[in-house]
Design an enzyme around this catalytic site. Sequence first.
Site, PDB file in Angstrom:
ATOM      1  N   GLU A 171       0.864  -1.148  -0.135  1.00 34.03           N
ATOM      2  CA  GLU A 171      -0.048   0.109   0.060  1.00 34.03           C
ATOM      3  C   GLU A 171       1.083   1.315  -0.038  1.00 34.03           C
ATOM      4  O   GLU A 171       0.704   2.151  -0.642  1.00 34.03           O
ATOM      5  CB  GLU A 171      -0.912  -0.080   1.203  1.00 34.03           C
ATOM      6  CG  GLU A 171      -2.157   0.920   1.330  1.00 34.03           C
ATOM      7  CD  GLU A 171      -3.022   0.653   1.928  1.00 34.03           C
ATOM      8  OE1 GLU A 171      -3.780  -0.609   2.125  1.00 34.03           O
ATOM      9  OE2 GLU A 171      -3.828   1.608   2.894  1.00 34.03           O
ATOM     10  N   GLU A 225       2.113   1.526  -3.382  1.00 32.86           N
ATOM     11  CA  GLU A 225       0.949   2.032  -4.112  1.00 32.86           C
ATOM     12  C   GLU A 225       0.678   3.748  -4.053  1.00 32.86           C
ATOM     13  O   GLU A 225       0.570   4.331  -5.009  1.00 32.86           O
ATOM     14  CB  GLU A 225      -0.258   1.519  -3.749  1.00 32.86           C
ATOM     15  CG  GLU A 225      -1.451   1.664  -4.823  1.00 32.86           C
ATOM     16  CD  GLU A 225      -2.640   0.707  -4.120  1.00 32.86           C
ATOM     17  OE1 GLU A 225      -2.837   0.234  -3.258  1.00 32.86           O
ATOM     18  OE2 GLU A 225      -3.886   1.138  -4.820  1.00 32.86           O
ATOM     19  N   CYS A 266      -8.249  -1.992   4.473  1.00 24.87           N
ATOM     20  CA  CYS A 266      -8.294  -3.198   5.400  1.00 24.87           C
ATOM     21  C   CYS A 266      -9.397  -3.443   5.901  1.00 24.87           C
ATOM     22  O   CYS A 266      -9.460  -4.579   6.290  1.00 24.87           O
ATOM     23  CB  CYS A 266      -7.243  -2.690   6.400  1.00 24.87           C
ATOM     24  SG  CYS A 266      -5.510  -2.482   5.816  1.00 24.87           S
ATOM     25  N   SER A 316      -7.402   1.511  -2.034  1.00 19.69           N
ATOM     26  CA  SER A 316      -6.239   0.748  -2.424  1.00 19.69           C
ATOM     27  C   SER A 316      -6.637  -0.280  -2.791  1.00 19.69           C
ATOM     28  O   SER A 316      -7.648  -1.148  -2.313  1.00 19.69           O
ATOM     29  CB  SER A 316      -5.309   0.807  -1.126  1.00 19.69           C
ATOM     30  OG  SER A 316      -4.510  -0.358  -1.313  1.00 19.69           O
ATOM     31  N   LYS A 319     -15.424  -9.712   8.447  1.00 21.87           N
ATOM     32  CA  LYS A 319     -14.402 -10.705   7.788  1.00 21.87           C
ATOM     33  C   LYS A 319     -14.824 -11.929   7.506  1.00 21.87           C
ATOM     34  O   LYS A 319     -14.260 -12.368   6.588  1.00 21.87           O
ATOM     35  CB  LYS A 319     -13.137 -10.775   8.918  1.00 21.87           C
ATOM     36  CG  LYS A 319     -12.288  -9.469   9.231  1.00 21.87           C
ATOM     37  CD  LYS A 319     -11.193  -9.269   8.319  1.00 21.87           C
ATOM     38  CE  LYS A 319     -10.389  -8.072   8.453  1.00 21.87           C
ATOM     39  NZ  LYS A 319      -9.806  -7.236   7.491  1.00 21.87           N
ATOM     40  N   GLU A 352     -16.087 -11.063   4.159  1.00 21.29           N
ATOM     41  CA  GLU A 352     -15.096 -10.882   3.261  1.00 21.29           C
ATOM     42  C   GLU A 352     -14.368 -12.259   2.521  1.00 21.29           C
ATOM     43  O   GLU A 352     -14.180 -12.268   1.641  1.00 21.29           O
ATOM     44  CB  GLU A 352     -13.923  -9.862   4.123  1.00 21.29           C
ATOM     45  CG  GLU A 352     -12.946  -9.527   3.177  1.00 21.29           C
ATOM     46  CD  GLU A 352     -11.678  -8.986   3.863  1.00 21.29           C
ATOM     47  OE1 GLU A 352     -11.564  -9.360   5.090  1.00 21.29           O
ATOM     48  OE2 GLU A 352     -10.982  -8.206   3.501  1.00 21.29           O
ATOM     49  N   GLU A 386     -13.748 -13.285  -5.421  1.00 21.24           N
ATOM     50  CA  GLU A 386     -12.463 -12.674  -5.930  1.00 21.24           C
ATOM     51  C   GLU A 386     -11.107 -13.071  -4.863  1.00 21.24           C
ATOM     52  O   GLU A 386     -10.020 -12.743  -5.292  1.00 21.24           O
ATOM     53  CB  GLU A 386     -12.518 -11.254  -6.394  1.00 21.24           C
ATOM     54  CG  GLU A 386     -12.714 -10.325  -5.266  1.00 21.24           C
ATOM     55  CD  GLU A 386     -14.329 -10.052  -5.002  1.00 21.24           C
ATOM     56  OE1 GLU A 386     -14.936 -10.785  -5.420  1.00 21.24           O
ATOM     57  OE2 GLU A 386     -14.564  -8.966  -4.274  1.00 21.24           O
ATOM     58  N   CYS A 439     -10.212  -1.578  14.946  1.00 23.36           N
ATOM     59  CA  CYS A 439     -10.548  -3.091  15.076  1.00 23.36           C
ATOM     60  C   CYS A 439     -10.461  -3.444  16.376  1.00 23.36           C
ATOM     61  O   CYS A 439     -11.394  -4.328  16.861  1.00 23.36           O
ATOM     62  CB  CYS A 439      -9.416  -3.934  14.492  1.00 23.36           C
ATOM     63  SG  CYS A 439      -9.227  -3.150  12.673  1.00 23.36           S
TER      64      CYS A 439
END
Lengths: 579, 157
Positions: free
Chosen positions: A280, A283, A300, A320, A359, A362, A367, A504
Site C-alpha cells: 500500500e 501504491e 483493510c 487501495s 471478515k 469478506e 475474488e 478494530c
Amino acid sequence: MDKITLTIDNIKVEVPSNYTVLEAAKTAGVDVPTLCYMKKVNEIGACRVCVVEVEGNRNLQASCVFPVAEGMVVKTNTKKVREARKATVELILSNHNRECLTCARNKSCELQSLSEELNISSVPFVGERTETTIDQESPSIVRDSSKCILCGRCVNVCKNVQGIGILDFTNRGFETEVSPAFGKSMKDAPCIYCGQCIVACPVAALREKEDIERVWDAIEDKDLHVVVQTAPAVRAALGEEFGHPIGTRVTGKMVAALKRLGFDKVFDTNYAADLTIMEEGHELLHRIQEGGVLPLITSCSPGWVRYCEFNYPEFLPNLSSCKSPHQMMGAVVKSYYAEKHNIDPKKIFVVSVMPCTSKKSESARPELAVKGMKDVDAVLTTRELAKMIKQARIDFNRLEDAEFDPALGHYTGAGVIFGATGGVMEAALRTVAEVLEGKSIEAIDYHMVRGVEGIKEAEVTVGGKTIKLAVAHGTAMAAKLLDMIKSGEKQYHFVEIMGCSGGCVTGGGQPHVPAKVKMDCDIRIERAKALYEEDTQMQYRKSHENPLIKEIYDNFLGKPNSHKAHELLHTHYTARDKY
Amino acid sequence: MVKNILNEENFEKLQAAINENRNKKGALMPVLHEAQKIFGCIPLEVQKRISEELSVPLSEIYGVVTFYSQFTLESRGEFVIGVCLGTACYVKGAQPIIDKISELTGTKVGKTSADGKFTLEATRCIGACGLAPVLTVNEDVYGRLVVADIPEIVKKY
C-alpha cells in the site's frame, strides 16, 4: 459547567448541572440498574428499568434521561422502586425466549445479569408470544427476534454511529419487531456486517454466525494442515473473556492457547500487515509520483469497503487495491509457505481469528481466491476463540507465554498498531517517509493520527514533499469526510478509514462489555493502549525492516506491486445496489 | 385488472411533493401522506425513492409506514369495506358479518380482492355505536345490520 447539589439515598453529591440522575447516582457511588441505556448511543428512557423516586414527582422517573436539579432528593431503593423494576423485567421476560442455558450469550447477557440482580425468581405473566423471526442468511450476522427486548440499542448504533440504519422498529404494539425494511434478511439489506449491532445488543438477538464446529472439524482432519492467524486487536481484548481488566495484552497466552487447541501453525496477521504496508505504501508513492487517483484510501476494513461499495461507489477507484492483511496472509500461506515447506496448498486450511464480523463475509468474496483456492477458509471472532478455549478446558491464565511460529510469525510494531484507528496510517508513514527521505528516520511516533476523535487530519513533510492525511473511523464519520472531499472542501493524499469507531479494537467480533462498564470506560482507548504498548517493545517498528518481509520480496515476490504481488495480494471492488 | 400505479406520472407527482417538503423539519410524514394519496399505497419502490431523496434510511421509512394505519404497503381496492369491530359492534355480532363479506368478496381481512375491487378492513370504533353493528363502504355507512343484509350491500358495488 455550573455545579448543583442533590441528595441521592441520603448522600449529598455535587455534580455538573447538565447531568442526568443516573450520572449523578454513579458519582455518588449509587448503582442504578439500566437495560436500554447506552451512553451517547441510546439515551431514550424506554425500558424503565432505571426508575427512581424523585421527591415532588408523583410518578417514578427514568433516571437515565431525568435531569438533575438543585436540592433534588432522589431515592433509588424503596419498595415502590424495587417492585416497579421487578415488574418491568418480568414483563420483558414474559415475551422473551428464555433458553439461557443454550444461548450464545449465556453468562454475557445483560438481561440475565439483571434478572439475577433484581432477584427475579419467577415470570408470573403467562400468555401470548409475539411471532418471531430467525434470519441466518447472512455470512456474518444472525438476527433472532425471539431474544429481542426492543431496547433500540442496535437501531441507534446503526443509524447514528454508523450512519447506515439497516435496523428499525417495524409494525406496532405487540407486533413490534426490530428488523430491516420489509422484513428482509440482513443479507439483502445494505448491511456492512460491522457487527456494531451485536456489541450493542444486551442479549443474543444479534450475534455472529458461528464457525466453531467447522474449525474443530478441520483440526480433527488428519489430512489437513491447519494454519491459524490472529489479528492485532484480538490480543488486546481476548483476556477480558478470562477475567483480565480491559486493555490487558495477552499475546503470549493467546499463542499458547492456539497451539494447545491443535492448530498446526500459529501465525500472526501482523506479518501480513507489514506486507500490506509494503504494497500500500508503494501504491501511494506510485499514485503521488505518477499522478494516480488521490486520495488513496485504505482497504483493510471490510466493513468500510462494503460501505463504500453501497454508498460511495464513486470512491472505489480511490480504494487501495491491496487485499486486507488476513487475506494476504491466506494467499501467502497457500503459495509461498506451501511451496517452501512442500505442502499441497489444497490441503491447507487457513483460519483467521478476527475482532470483526465483516471478515466472515469478506473471506467468502469470490475474488479473494487464487487458483480456485479461497485465501481464508474460516473466520472466527475473538469471542468464538474464547469459546473454543473454554470448550477445550484450557486454563488460560496459567498458560506459559508462547511465541508465534517463526515461518510467518515475525512482525513489527507497525503491524501491531493496525488494530487501532490511525494505526494503518502511522504504519504506512513509517515506511513511506523513509522511502521518500532515502534514509532511516528516528522519530516514528505520529501522535497526530492517534486517539479517538472522529476525524483526524495531519500534514507531514517528507523528502521535501508535504503529504496531507486524514483518518476517519465509524462509517458516519467516513461519510462526513468523503462528503468534504467530494465537495472539494478538503484535499488529501492519503486517507485511512476503518468501519468501526475506535478501529478494530472495538470491532463487532470483540468480547462483550456491558453498557454499564462502558459508561465510564472508553474501551476504544483502553484496548488501543495495549497495542501501542506492544509497538514500543518490538525489535523492529517499521514494516520494511521485518526480516521476513525482506525475505519474501527477495525470494518470491520480487518487489512491491510486482506482477506476482498483484496476482496474490491485490483485489478489486464492485459497486452494489442498496436493496 | 389492477392498473400499474408505479408509472412515471405518479413518480413525478411524488418528486414534486418531495421537493416541496425537502427542507422542512420532519419532512417524512407529509411526504408519506402525499405518497399514499398519489399511489394509493407505499410499496418498496416508492419508499426507496423517498429514502434516497430525503436521505432517511429505508428501515426508518418502513417503520413509520407499518406503524401508522393510514399508510399501506399494498394498494387498496376501489371500494374499501370497513367493518367496525369496536366493543359495541362486536357484541352486536360484527364478526359473522365480516366473515360473510370475506366469503362473498373472496377477500381476507386486511387484504384486497384479486380483481382489485374490494379491500376488507376491520376497524376500531368509528363512533357510531348507536347503529351497531356498523360498516362503511368508502363514504357510505350501513348500520343495524344482520348477516342477511350483507349480500345486497355487496351487490350494490
